[in-house]
Design an enzyme around this catalytic site. Sequence first.
Site, mmCIF file in Angstrom:
data_model
loop_
_atom_site.group_PDB
_atom_site.id
_atom_site.type_symbol
_atom_site.label_atom_id
_atom_site.label_comp_id
_atom_site.label_asym_id
_atom_site.label_seq_id
_atom_site.Cartn_x
_atom_site.Cartn_y
_atom_site.Cartn_z
ATOM 1 N N HIS A 52 0.768 -1.246 0.000
ATOM 2 C CA HIS A 52 0.000 0.000 0.000
ATOM 3 C C HIS A 52 0.801 1.298 0.000
ATOM 4 O O HIS A 52 0.219 2.364 -0.188
ATOM 5 C CB HIS A 52 -0.961 0.019 1.199
ATOM 6 N N HIS A 87 -3.476 -3.830 7.944
ATOM 7 C CA HIS A 87 -4.503 -4.087 6.929
ATOM 8 C C HIS A 87 -5.182 -2.781 6.539
ATOM 9 O O HIS A 87 -5.547 -1.991 7.408
ATOM 10 C CB HIS A 87 -5.540 -5.079 7.474
#
EC number: 3.1.27.-
Length: 111
Positions: free
Chosen positions: A10, A104
């Site tokens: 990410h 996450h």
Amino acid sequence: QNWAKFQEKHIPNTSNINCNTIMDKSIYIVGGQCKERNTFIISSATTVKAICSGASTNRNVLSTTRFQLNTCIRSATAPRPCPYNSRTETNVICVKCENRLPVHFAGIGRC
């Protein structure tokens, strides 16, 4: 998933995201299929990590900072390399924190 994998998935080392290129990396191939979508946070790892600094328990946390985001969304079911569209926005993000580290990506705009 852990902090290192979160960063790999990410937090790119560039702000110039080419979805068709980056999403063909093996980390985004799940069970031989292209991942449906992935959001990239255009920021330093230190700034993203700070979201979890006050999280004493393992839970989802909404950032107070708005981040520049680039989401790659698969545009068709096709063999690799899969085609992707790109959506950019600036918004708060929700991440799951474990041991005061993001592990996450849980969502954009709300938890």
